[in-house]
Design an enzyme around this catalytic site. Structure first.
Site, mmCIF file in Angstrom:
data_model
loop_
_atom_site.group_PDB
_atom_site.id
_atom_site.type_symbol
_atom_site.label_atom_id
_atom_site.label_comp_id
_atom_site.label_asym_id
_atom_site.label_seq_id
_atom_site.Cartn_x
_atom_site.Cartn_y
_atom_site.Cartn_z
ATOM 1 N N GLU A 254 -2.829 -3.973 -9.783
ATOM 2 C CA GLU A 254 -3.540 -2.649 -10.519
ATOM 3 C C GLU A 254 -5.063 -3.328 -10.974
ATOM 4 O O GLU A 254 -6.017 -2.601 -10.734
ATOM 5 C CB GLU A 254 -2.766 -2.348 -11.713
ATOM 6 N N HIS B 105 -8.921 4.003 -5.812
ATOM 7 C CA HIS B 105 -8.070 2.953 -6.220
ATOM 8 C C HIS B 105 -6.878 3.016 -5.357
ATOM 9 O O HIS B 105 -6.297 1.853 -5.040
ATOM 10 C CB HIS B 105 -7.566 3.465 -7.563
ATOM 11 N N GLU B 106 -6.311 4.215 -5.385
ATOM 12 C CA GLU B 106 -5.077 4.085 -4.479
ATOM 13 C C GLU B 106 -5.134 3.732 -2.809
ATOM 14 O O GLU B 106 -4.261 3.073 -2.419
ATOM 15 C CB GLU B 106 -4.614 5.371 -4.389
ATOM 16 N N GLY C 230 -1.019 8.940 -12.818
ATOM 17 C CA GLY C 230 -2.205 9.618 -12.444
ATOM 18 C C GLY C 230 -2.158 9.858 -10.904
ATOM 19 O O GLY C 230 -2.201 10.759 -10.273
ATOM 20 N N ALA C 231 -1.455 8.664 -10.551
ATOM 21 C CA ALA C 231 -1.350 8.734 -8.706
ATOM 22 C C ALA C 231 -0.646 7.540 -8.406
ATOM 23 O O ALA C 231 -0.235 6.505 -9.111
ATOM 24 C CB ALA C 231 -2.899 8.651 -8.165
ATOM 25 N N MET C 232 -0.092 7.275 -7.295
ATOM 26 C CA MET C 232 0.916 6.511 -6.765
ATOM 27 C C MET C 232 0.578 6.020 -5.296
ATOM 28 O O MET C 232 0.490 7.138 -4.569
ATOM 29 C CB MET C 232 2.442 6.823 -6.995
ATOM 30 N N GLU C 233 0.303 4.750 -5.097
ATOM 31 C CA GLU C 233 -0.292 4.080 -3.960
ATOM 32 C C GLU C 233 1.040 4.208 -2.588
ATOM 33 O O GLU C 233 0.911 3.288 -2.009
ATOM 34 C CB GLU C 233 -0.700 2.772 -3.999
ATOM 35 N N ASN C 234 1.947 5.244 -2.665
ATOM 36 C CA ASN C 234 2.875 5.091 -1.598
ATOM 37 C C ASN C 234 2.167 4.962 -0.055
ATOM 38 O O ASN C 234 1.318 5.716 0.308
ATOM 39 C CB ASN C 234 3.747 6.457 -1.440
ATOM 40 N N HIS D 168 -5.033 0.174 -2.653
ATOM 41 C CA HIS D 168 -3.513 -0.528 -2.748
ATOM 42 C C HIS D 168 -3.232 -0.593 -1.096
ATOM 43 O O HIS D 168 -2.110 -1.242 -0.863
ATOM 44 C CB HIS D 168 -2.881 0.226 -3.422
#
Length: 851
Positions: free
Chosen positions: A330, A307-308, A271-275, A311
């Site tokens: 998560e 959410h991201e 869905g998405a990524m917290e880079n 993080h």
């Protein structure tokens, strides 16, 4: 080569510790390749015979250690680069020249595409490193506790945008006419958070978000997107700016890095990524038109952005030591996203609507094949099974339960203490419990949470009267009989005659004195405990008389608990239907969501005359409610009222088979947006309602709308509705479309999922997927395969059950073995429900219809 491999094939030796990477990458987008060069500054803690790090799918041209060319070997089974050079204790640098491919598997550094306004395909190089795919982009120490600083340079064609974790600090042309773009050094961070994106992309003007404690150094926030979609960025920017500000206040800590870019990518498996500072998303989870999107589409977008961003502190600044701790990353971000969105849009009642998500976790956690929230992880691939409802929804629910038991201020104080104590470091799960307990020494936080984290399942709390005493008891909930002796430490909120109190149920039973034998009691008041409740007849009767006085969540839980009693065989489906009809006067969305979940399941239990009788009962229940709130939008009404109207319309048209609702749905689609009689909620519901009875002309219209949609949400709405059409040949067209290559590989598995969920033709759709199993596994991202087949649990005819169970005994899904076990068990549970209830529900409906 075995002698070159560490005893543990998944953990690198600890003798050499990296602390800085100087990385230069030059992609060739047309050829889908790249070349690279990295210098890794490291500390050698003890003398070594060789240096071992990670690399896979890379061609290594040369390796130098401390300036000297040295031999090396690649060991593919363990994805390692073994540098055959002895080194004494001290410091060193490792210099590696390499090349690789931009793969099409949506992991590592990979290739994404879109079609521009002229009809030409454009290519983007983008990245997804979690869990262990950074090693596909450059050689590295690819484990989360090897934190290091990253100094990234990208060498790109002049017309391309280049983005990485840090802000751009330098851009110069080289002798080949390319731009050498250098980015600021990052804070120490894990390799799985490294990101770089290169392509013909556009960026919004930065929104400057105030930095806590340093107002002269604001945080630039941008959205990076495909050209032509800038009109869809305002909502995501607004959520992003709010989230950064809110989290700085919640954590009592400034945003931990220099900037925040949000990137909307055409191809993205998750869905998405917290880079860190460079957060990547599916387009549908970042780009939207608030005037054309439904409440749930906007809420989902807000949830994911929040959410991201959460993080950046919890996950990026403080990171788990190993992949067994990914659940807490998560779960905590899930908890924070709900809390943040509750603050962002209080009218959405986000903690109330979270009940629906908690129910999804209950569904899995009721199975014998559930798992504990945390479990030992040896191979990084073992943690793939953690990306599920037990991590996100159960984990988030457990944190909410703890917060509500401690108090919001007390919980926040503990979290802030944890972050400040461990910033830039790595932690175990227990470090969080200990930090919260240090800030709140009166509560046994670790004892309480360990009982939930390390034990699978959850308790059914039974509540019965014994004179003027309330007797509470716990027993692990299961679909079917169980004598499981598991005991949880259960923080319970009670509401006794309108007065709230808290008890800690840490044994099998506890007695609570009541003001009188006639007292009314709500157990798990407010719905924050991860428990189900079974009341004795006297207590349940009192609650039913007082329904309007109960909170929305408490009413939701009554219905949700009752439906699960049906699944467990402790309540008849006909009795649930009668119980649900007792809520006919309710006008709250969450309550009707719980009712509709039960009705959808019940509709799968009957056919023929019994189905017609059930449709009549559903129409009689739902019709007066939509008539009461109005068929058309009302000026000034809240988003949840509009969403309720959409839910009721679709329920009446599909489950109630109501011809008036079906005709109205068709009219809504014909009118389209832009009139006072139509809003996004009605359009979305009508889209599904029309599809359920759709013609070939409707199908062609939907396909055209999918291909020419103005927003990502509209595109997905029409795409997934193609699976709902009533005829077998129409569903076959949809299956063919999913495998054709026209649908993005990130979406095709979910389209097939919906085909298998088609009530009339799910078995046929499963048969098609079964026949193309190898093709699906080759085409689609690995993390989507188990989600693609999830609805096989709804196929309950004996032959279908036998076929599915037999197939997966020979075709495991190794990356999601536990999830597959749960799906197969749930199919058996559903089949038992059908066998137990179909005939007696049909008899009951026939009896009611004759009266």
């Amino acid at each position: 080569m075995n002698d070159t491999v560490n005893d543990n094939p998944y953990r690198l030796p600890r003798a050499v510790i990296p602390h800085r990477y100087s990385l230069a990458l030059e992609p060739n987008l047309a050829a889908a390749t790249f070349v690279g060069h990295v210098i890794i500054d490291a500390t050698v803690n003890e003398a070594v015979e060789r240096i071992v790090l990670n690399a896979i799918e890379l061609e290594i041209a040369e390796v130098k250690v401390a300036g000297n060319v040295v031999p090396f070997a690649l060991h593919e089974p363990t994805e390692r680069l073994i540098i055959l050079a002895a080194h004494t204790e001290g410091t060193t640098n490792i210099e590696i020249t390499f090349s690789g491919i931009l793969n099409d598997k949506l992991h590592g550094w990979y290739r994404s595409t879109y079609v521009d306004a002229d009809g030409s395909e454009q290519v983007i190089a983008t990245s997804q490193m979690q869990a262990t795919d950074c090693r596909r982009a450059f050689p590295c120490f690819d484990e989360p506790d090897f934190k290091a600083v990253f100094d990234v340079t990208l060498i790109v064609e002049p017309h391309l945008l280049a983005v990485s974790n840090g802000p751009e600090i330098d851009r110069v042309a080289n002798d080949n006419g390319k731009m050498v773009v250098r980015f600021a050094e990052t804070m120490p961070m894990s390799t799985y958070l490294v990101a770089f994106v290169v392509g013909p992309l556009s960026a919004t003007e930065p929104v400057l978000v105030p930095r806590q404690g340093d107002p002269d150094n604001p945080i630039p926030l941008r959205i990076i997107h495909v050209p032509g979609k800038g009109n869809l960025t305002a909502f995501g920017l607004d959520v992003g700016a709010f989230s950064i500000t809110w989290y700085q206040q919640f954590y009592d800590m400034a945003y931990p890095t220099a900037k925040c870019d949000l990137l909307a990518l055409p191809d993205f498996a998750a869905g998405a990524m917290e880079n860190l500072g460079c957060i990547t998303f599916r387009e549908s989870l970042l780009l939207a038109d608030p005037n054309a999107a439904t409440q749930i589409e906007l809420q989902t977008l807000a949830d994911v952005v929040a959410h991201e961003v959460a993080h950046m502190w919890f996950g990026d600044l403080v990171t788990m030591k190993w992949w067994n701790g990914i659940w807490l990353n998560e779960a905590f971000a899930t908890f924070m996203e709900i809390a943040c969105c509750e603050a962002y849009r209080p009218d959405w009642l986000r903690w109330t609507t979270f009940s629906l998500e908690r129910s999804a976790a209950f569904e899995v956690d009721s199975l014998a094949s559930t798992r504990s929230v945390e479990f030992p992880v040896e191979a990084p691939a073992d943690c793939d099974g953690m990306f599920d409802v037990l991590t996100y929804q159960k984990g988030g629910s457990l944190l909410r339960m703890l917060e509500q038991y401690l108090g919001e201020a007390e919980f926040r104080r503990g979290v802030s203490h944890y972050l400040s104590k461990h910033e830039y470091g790595n932690t175990e799960t227990s470090d969080l419990w200990d930090a919260i307990e240090e800030a709140n020494p009166a509560t046994p936080v670790r004892k309480l949470m360990d009982s939930w984290i390390w034990q699978p399942g959850y308790p059914l709390i039974s509540a019965r009267l014994d004179g003027d005493t309330l007797v509470l008891a716990q027993q692990r909930f299961a679909y079917g009989d169980t004598d499981d002796p598991t005991v949880f430490v259960v923080p319970l909120h009670l509401c006794i005659d309108g007065v709230y109190s808290k008890v800690l149920l840490d044994g099998p039973q506890q007695r609570v004195a009541l003001p009188s034998a006639e007292s009314s009691v709500v157990v798990n008041a407010g719905g924050n405990g991860f428990v189900r409740v079974a009341y004795d007849e006297a207590l349940r009767a009192r609650l039913q008389r007082e329904l309007p006085k109960l909170t929305i969540i408490d009413r939701y839980n009554l219905i949700d608990d009752a439906w699960n009693e049906v699944i467990a065989g402790r309540l008849a489906a006909a009795d649930f239907l009668t119980f649900a009809e007792g809520f006919a006067a309710d006008r709250e969305l969450a309550v009707w969501q719980a009712i509709v979940v039960g009705l959808r399941h019940i509709a799968r239990l009957v056919e023929g005359d019994a189905e017609a009788a059930l449709q009549h009962r559903i129409a009689a229940l739902v019709g007066p409610v939509i008539t009461d709130i109005g068929w058309n939008p009302v000026a000034g009404e809240g988003d949840l009222r509009a969403k309720l109207r959409g839910l009721l319309l679709a329920t009446l048209a599909v489950l109630g088979n109501d011809s008036d609702a079906q005709a109205r749905s068709r009219t809504i689609l014909e009118q389209g947006p832009g009139t006072d009689a139509v809003d996004a909620e009605l359009i979305a519901s009508a889209t599904n309602a029309v599809a359920a009875n759709g013609t070939d002309a409707d199908y062609d219209h939907y396909l055209t709308n999918f291909r020419n949609a103005a927003t990502p949400q509209e595109q997905l709405r029409f795409l997934y509705a193609l699976a709902d059409f009533p005829r077998v040949d129409q569903v076959q067209r949809t299956i063919d479309l999913a495998f054709s290559g026209e649908v993005k590989t990130q979406n095709a598995p979910f389209l097939l999922n919906r085909c298998i969920a088609n009530r009339r033709h799910g078995e046929m759709a499963w048969g098609q997927v079964r026949r193309q199993w190898d093709n699906a596994n080759d085409k689609f991202p690995g993390n989507t395969i188990v989600r693609m087949i999830d609805p096989v649990k709804t196929l309950t005819a004996p032959a279908a059950v036998a076929d599915v169970q037999s197939f997966f005994s020979e075709h495991p899904i190794p990356q999601a073995a536990k999830t597959l076990d749960q799906i197969l068990e749930r199919q058996r549970v559903n089949a038992a429900l059908r066998e137990r209830e179909s005939e007696r529900l049909a008899t009951s409906l026939a009896t009611d219809a004759s009266h």
